[in-house]
Write an enzyme that holds these catalytic residues in place. Sequence first.
Site, PDB file in Angstrom:
ATOM      1  N   LYS A   6     -21.391   2.185-116.957  1.00 57.45           N
ATOM      2  CA  LYS A   6     -21.425   3.381-117.803  1.00 57.45           C
ATOM      3  C   LYS A   6     -22.096   3.015-119.125  1.00 57.45           C
ATOM      4  O   LYS A   6     -21.693   2.052-119.795  1.00 57.45           O
ATOM      5  CB  LYS A   6     -19.982   3.854-118.017  1.00 57.45           C
ATOM      6  CG  LYS A   6     -19.831   5.301-118.411  1.00 57.45           C
ATOM      7  CD  LYS A   6     -18.349   5.678-118.305  1.00 57.45           C
ATOM      8  CE  LYS A   6     -18.048   7.044-118.817  1.00 57.45           C
ATOM      9  NZ  LYS A   6     -16.599   7.293-118.878  1.00 57.45           N
TER      10      LYS A   6
HETATM   11  O1  G3P Z   1     -14.279   9.429-119.998  1.00 58.04           O
HETATM   12  C1  G3P Z   1     -14.990  10.415-120.628  1.00 58.04           C
HETATM   13  C2  G3P Z   1     -14.238  11.693-120.907  1.00 58.04           C
HETATM   14  O2  G3P Z   1     -13.660  12.200-119.735  1.00 58.04           O
HETATM   15  C3  G3P Z   1     -13.312  11.645-122.096  1.00 58.04           C
HETATM   16  O3  G3P Z   1     -12.492  12.775-122.181  1.00 58.04           O
HETATM   17  O4  G3P Z   1     -10.472  13.838-123.102  1.00 58.04           O
HETATM   18  O5  G3P Z   1     -11.475  11.868-124.296  1.00 58.04           O
HETATM   19  O6  G3P Z   1     -12.616  14.089-124.324  1.00 58.04           O
HETATM   20  P1  G3P Z   1     -11.732  13.166-123.564  1.00 58.04           P
END
Ligand code: G3P
Length: 218
Positions: free
Chosen positions: A83
């Site tokens: 990633k």
């Molecule tokens: O891993 C990337 C993403 O899904 C992060 O989500 O909840 O931290 O905005 P969030």
Amino acid sequence: MKFFVDTAEIADIKALAETGLLDGVTTNPSLIAKSGRKILDVIAEICAIVPGPVSAEVAATEYDAIMREAAVLREIAHNVTIKVPLTPDGLRACRTLANEGVMVNVTLCFSAAQALLAAKAGAAFISPFVGRLDDIGQDGMELISDIVTIYNNYPNFRTEVLVASIRHPIHVVQAAKLGAHVATLPPNVLRMLYNHPLTDKGLAAFLADWSKTGQTIA
Ligand code: G3P
């Protein structure tokens, strides 16, 4: 639609893998930090549980350093997906890694233009963050719609739309209606997908009626 789970918590991953619904896992530096464990140990453990793609994010931001970290991460298991952030250096690394046959997940995507770049760089997955867009008053799902439309216009793009930063089941349903390939779900959201009060009520009624028959099936 493929379901990935967005966590580095082994107990959650094990439990969700048992459902037979899990196609992969995504992690990020914040999730690894929250786990309190070493990234190499966590990713190795996850890869042993889930055969599908497991995203491990680099922490470097410059091309050479990203490539060095990617070399370490990809050694962990065959199903590690590297990633990288959606930056010029991240996309350059994406192109190099894709040319070497490595799956790359390009993360922190907030615009259709960025998603176009990631597809051109040969990403296996693009991760648009719908929840974080909603948080600032922009429509995250509109971005998913735009990316799906753009990618469909160019069948030579192989990049899958991986909807990230999902906050609730409606995000999942909307993403599926738009034809997004993957949703990465926090464990609680994946569990929420099962729920409907009429299912609970209906099951309780069926079981009450069944117990009156005195029958057993097995
Ligand atoms: O891993 C990337 C993403 O899904 C992060 O989500 O909840 O931290 O905005 P969030």
